[in-house]
Structure formats: C-alpha cells, structure tokens
Design a protein around this motif. Structure first.
Motif, PDB file in Angstrom:
ATOM      1  N   GLU A 265       0.843  -1.190   0.000  1.00 28.99           N
ATOM      2  CA  GLU A 265       0.000   0.000   0.000  1.00 28.99           C
ATOM      3  C   GLU A 265       0.881   1.245   0.000  1.00 28.99           C
ATOM      4  O   GLU A 265       1.766   1.391   0.846  1.00 28.99           O
ATOM      5  CB  GLU A 265      -0.928  -0.001   1.208  1.00 28.99           C
ATOM      6  CG  GLU A 265      -1.986  -1.095   1.146  1.00 28.99           C
ATOM      7  CD  GLU A 265      -3.037  -0.938   2.218  1.00 28.99           C
ATOM      8  OE1 GLU A 265      -2.926  -0.004   3.043  1.00 28.99           O
ATOM      9  OE2 GLU A 265      -3.994  -1.744   2.241  1.00 28.99           O
ATOM     10  N   VAL A 340      -7.842   0.959  -2.470  1.00 28.90           N
ATOM     11  CA  VAL A 340      -7.931   0.491  -1.086  1.00 28.90           C
ATOM     12  C   VAL A 340      -9.153   1.132  -0.433  1.00 28.90           C
ATOM     13  O   VAL A 340      -9.865   1.936  -1.050  1.00 28.90           O
ATOM     14  CB  VAL A 340      -6.649   0.839  -0.303  1.00 28.90           C
ATOM     15  CG1 VAL A 340      -5.444   0.183  -0.927  1.00 28.90           C
ATOM     16  CG2 VAL A 340      -6.439   2.350  -0.236  1.00 28.90           C
ATOM     17  N   ASN A 341      -9.380   0.771   0.801  1.00 28.43           N
ATOM     18  CA  ASN A 341     -10.508   1.326   1.543  1.00 28.43           C
ATOM     19  C   ASN A 341     -10.431   2.860   1.560  1.00 28.43           C
ATOM     20  O   ASN A 341      -9.384   3.434   1.869  1.00 28.43           O
ATOM     21  CB  ASN A 341     -10.480   0.788   2.985  1.00 28.43           C
ATOM     22  CG  ASN A 341     -11.748   1.097   3.745  1.00 28.43           C
ATOM     23  OD1 ASN A 341     -12.288   2.203   3.646  1.00 28.43           O
ATOM     24  ND2 ASN A 341     -12.214   0.126   4.500  1.00 28.43           N
ATOM     25  N   ARG A 344      -8.782   4.590   4.437  1.00 34.37           N
ATOM     26  CA  ARG A 344      -7.361   4.355   4.711  1.00 34.37           C
ATOM     27  C   ARG A 344      -6.595   5.672   4.710  1.00 34.37           C
ATOM     28  O   ARG A 344      -6.662   6.461   3.774  1.00 34.37           O
ATOM     29  CB  ARG A 344      -6.789   3.426   3.641  1.00 34.37           C
ATOM     30  CG  ARG A 344      -5.277   3.199   3.720  1.00 34.37           C
ATOM     31  CD  ARG A 344      -4.938   2.282   4.885  1.00 34.37           C
ATOM     32  NE  ARG A 344      -3.582   1.782   4.767  1.00 34.37           N
ATOM     33  CZ  ARG A 344      -2.510   2.356   5.320  1.00 34.37           C
ATOM     34  NH1 ARG A 344      -2.649   3.477   6.017  1.00 34.37           N
ATOM     35  NH2 ARG A 344      -1.323   1.814   5.187  1.00 34.37           N
TER      36      ARG A 344
END
Length: 466
Positions: A265, A340-341, A344
């Motif tokens: 990430e 991603v979320n 985040r």
C-alpha cells in the motif's frame, strides 16, 4: 531420458505457475533461448519446454528452471519439487542399468549354504572368516560379542579374552562389593560441594538484581562474609526515560529485487504523462511514477497506460505482482494495481516527500556507482548537436556534468541554453574519463523554457510535478 526431463519442466514446473509468472520466466530465458519479443508473446509452455530441451540437455533442463523459480518469492517452493522429480528420473535410469547384474548374481547358488548348520555350531572365532548366508546369524554373533564385552566389565566377574561366549555363565558368580566407607564419604562430599556451588550461583544472581548488593559476591547464604556496599542509584539515573530515537528519513529511493507478491500500500506522489518508446518490433507505451509509504519512497515504471487514472497524486493504492529491477518497481498488468478502503489514511512526513522530489547535487552524482539511474531538474549551460545525438552540459552550484541524449523521441524535444531540463530514468555512465548521464529507451524528458524576464534563483523542486 531427455524427454523425461522435459516432461518434468512442462508438467511439474510450467503447469503450476500463473500466466504472469510464466511471462516473467520467458523474459528471464529470452537471452538463453534467443527469444524475440514476438516469440515471448506467442510461445506457449510446450514450445518453451521444447526449446529448453534443445538448449539445456538432460538434467540441465530442470536445473535451469530451478535457478529461475528459486528467486521468485511466490513459487520458490517449486524448486524443491523439481529437484525431487529430477532425482527420481536419475534413480530409475540407474536402476535399469543395474538390473541385469543383480539378476545374474541372484541366479548363482551359494556354495556356503550347505555348511551354514556346521558353522552355527562352531562359535564366533571359528566362523569369523566364513561367509554367512543371512544377516540373522551375524547379528546373533555380534550380540554375543557385545554381551561378552559388557560382562567383562562387571565388577567381581573376570572373563578372559580367549573364553568362548557360549561358556559364559548366565549370571555373575559374585555380587559387586559394597563401596568402602572412604569412597562413600568422598561421594557425599562431592554432592555437598555441588549443592554449595549451586547455592552460591543462585545467591549471586539474586544479589546482582538488588540495589545495594554486590553482583559479584560469592558468599553463600548465612555466611559471615562481608558484602561490599554499592551506593544506591540516584532517582534521575534509575528512573530516567529515554526518548525514542527518530527514524531516519531516506534520501534515496528504496530498492527491491525480483518478483514481489505484495500487496504494497502506497501513496502516489507524482506521475508523468504516458509516452511512446521504440522497441525492435514496434512501439509501446508507459509512464513513470513516484510513490511512498510512511517510511520509504519508490520509483515506478508502469507499462500499462490505462493505470494512469489510478496514479493520482495523494491517492492511496495497492500494488501487487510487481517486479523489482535496477532500482524501479515494474508494473505490467492492470490487475496489479487496486484501490484500497477510502478510509485508509497514510501519514507521510514533509521531509520524506521533499527527499522523493529532490534533485541530486552534481557533486553527489560523481560519488554514485556507475549504472545508477537518476531523476532531477537541471539548468542547461551548453548544447551541442552531433549527428543523431545531442550533448547537454548541465550545472549547479556544486559542479558540471554532461548529458547524452539520443533517439528521435528525445532529440526532437526543443531545449536550449538557459532552459530547465527535467530528466527521468537517465543512467549514470562513463564517457572516456568523464562521467555523463545517458538516456535509455525508458528515459523521459520535460523542458521548462527560460523566462525572458530577470533570471530568478533556481529552485528545482518548483519544477517537479505534484
């Protein structure tokens, strides 16, 4: 036998890896198998296995695949399977070669079979040099000899070296004598000494942990031995709390080597626009990007231009199934980058972002290893056109360096003396005894024209993409 090793490569190797992993292996085999880019795209697993059988004869075919997969993290366990399968083929081959010899030996009757009964009654000394039919008699004799040796060592029982094992009594004639009072006393003293030593060690360890007592004291508990007094530590020294050391912010892009599964990430810091570069069979497109975690930053080559919509500054993405090489993370497939979320969060320090965007000083480039790839914005001091190449002389307040640019894509870009030249993916090389920055097929150039107004102090970071 060669076909068996090719079958291992095809069934145990290629059939257990993904298409992407197979494409990486084809890329690594391109030089050995002389694969063109077209062959890499079109050749399937069977054709590659055929080429490997021709190039790497016999077990070397499997050995080559083992060397490739052991460096790819996701499938490195496959190397063990390939080794085992190779050994099986070799063993089967040796067994086939040895089979006629074994049969001929088994068909010859043993001349000593008729004498086995006689030898059994003669005892160990008489059959010492006589061949025995089976292993059972040999093990029995060995056990008897061991018994003889053990019994000879029992106190109160004397056995001569010439005495036959069969004549030994089943139980000793005499019981071992009781230890004398002096030996008993000696054993008790030894035990007491060991107990005292253990007590001393225990007391010493406990005292070393207590303030005001000597850590090196060897006096047992209850003794009158004086203990050296240690002054109690002051509160400032015993209860002071050390501040955690701040993690150093890297000044260089982090490197990874080989296939990486991920996901990693990262936050996107910047990205170039896609550009076309020439290859032997035509043209392809790509773009460069810089990404960061909370403690590192990376340079990325993206070979799938549809991913440009995901490389948006300050956006957090996850990168998977990428390849680390020459200081870059290389992304080939659209599926390798995912969102991603939305919740985040990633806290990246301003210092790390500054280092990721910074232009290295020219004096620093003279201390870097040849082959290092460089990004930065530099002031053009001189320009020289030579056939299909252009030589730029760049400078800053620490020194001067030459830049070699070749290829129509880069030489047709208009850049003159006084302009700011943004270089991405330029290789640090040597031209005679001078260092230079040299363009490659993946190099990228962007020019910021000089202002006609009064020259302002040059700030390279102001020309970097955000």
């Amino acid at each position: 036998m060669g076909n068996e090793f090719k079958r291992i490569v095809l069934l145990k190797g290629f059939q257990h890896i993904s298409d992407y992993q197979f494409s990486v292996i084809k890329c690594l085999l391109a030089k050995d198998l002389k694969l063109t880019s077209k062959m890499q795209n079109e050749y399937d697993r069977v054709k590659i296995a055929d080429l490997m059988e021709v190039k790497f004869r016999g077990p070397a075919c499997v050995d080559k695949l083992i060397d490739l997969v052991k460096d790819i993290e996701e499938i490195k366990d496959l190397a063990k399977t390939l080794k085992n399968e190779k050994l099986k083929v070799i063993r089967r081959s040796r067994a086939k070669e040895a089979t006629p010899v074994k049969k001929s030996k088994l068909n010859i009757p043993s001349p000593d079979q008729s004498t086995s009964t006689t030898n059994k009654a003669l005892g160990p000394e008489s059959i010492k040099d006589t061949p025995v039919k089976g292993k059972k008699t040999t093990k029995t004799n060995e056990s008897k000899m061991n018994l003889k040796k053990e019994q000879s060592q029992l106190p109160g029982l004397l056995v001569t070296s010439t005495q036959s094992t069969e004549s030994l009594p089943q139980t000793p004639q005499m019981l071992p004598p009781k230890p004398s009072s002096s030996s008993s006393t000696k054993k008790k003293n030894d035990i007491a000494t060991k107990i005292n030593d253990l007590k001393r060690k225990t007391v010493s360890q406990k005292q070393s942990q207590l303030p005001g007592t000597s850590a090196t004291s060897t006096c047992p508990t209850g003794s009158s031995c004086p203990v050296k007094s240690i002054p109690p530590p002051t509160p400032s020294s015993s209860f002071s709390v050390k501040k955690p050391r701040l993690t150093a912010v890297p000044k260089e892009a982090s490197r990874e080597e080989g296939f990486q599964r991920g996901p990693k990430e990262v936050m996107v810091l910047k990205a170039t626009e896609p550009f076309t570069y020439a290859v032997r069979e035509g043209e392809r497109k790509m773009f460069h990007a810089t990404v960061a975690t909370e403690s590192q930053f990376f340079q990325v080559k993206v070979y799938h231009v549809d991913l440009k919509e995901k490389f948006i500054p300050k956006k957090i993405i996850a990168i998977s199934d990428y390849f680390g090489r020459n200081g870059f993370l290389e992304v080939f497939n659209a599926s390798s980058v995912s969102d991603v979320n939305p919740d985040r969060k990633m806290e990246i320090s301003k210092r790390l972002i500054q280092n990721a965007n910074a232009t290295p000083k020219i004096s620093h480039l003279y201390s870097q290893a040849l082959g290092t790839f460089v990004n930065g914005v530099f002031l053009v001091h001189q320009k020289l056109v030579c056939n299909e190449c252009i030589y730029y002389e760049i400078q800053d307040n620490t020194g001067v360096m030459e830049v070699l640019v070749y290829g129509q894509r880069l030489t047709r870009i208009n850049c003159e003396k006084g302009d700011r030249l943004k270089l991405i993916c330029f290789e640090l090389a040597l031209n005679g005894d001078k260092r230079q920055l040299r363009s490659i097929i993946h190099s990228f150039i962007k020019v910021t024209k000089a202002r006609k107004s009064k020259e302002q102090p040059f700030n390279p970071e102001s020309y970097m993409e955000t």
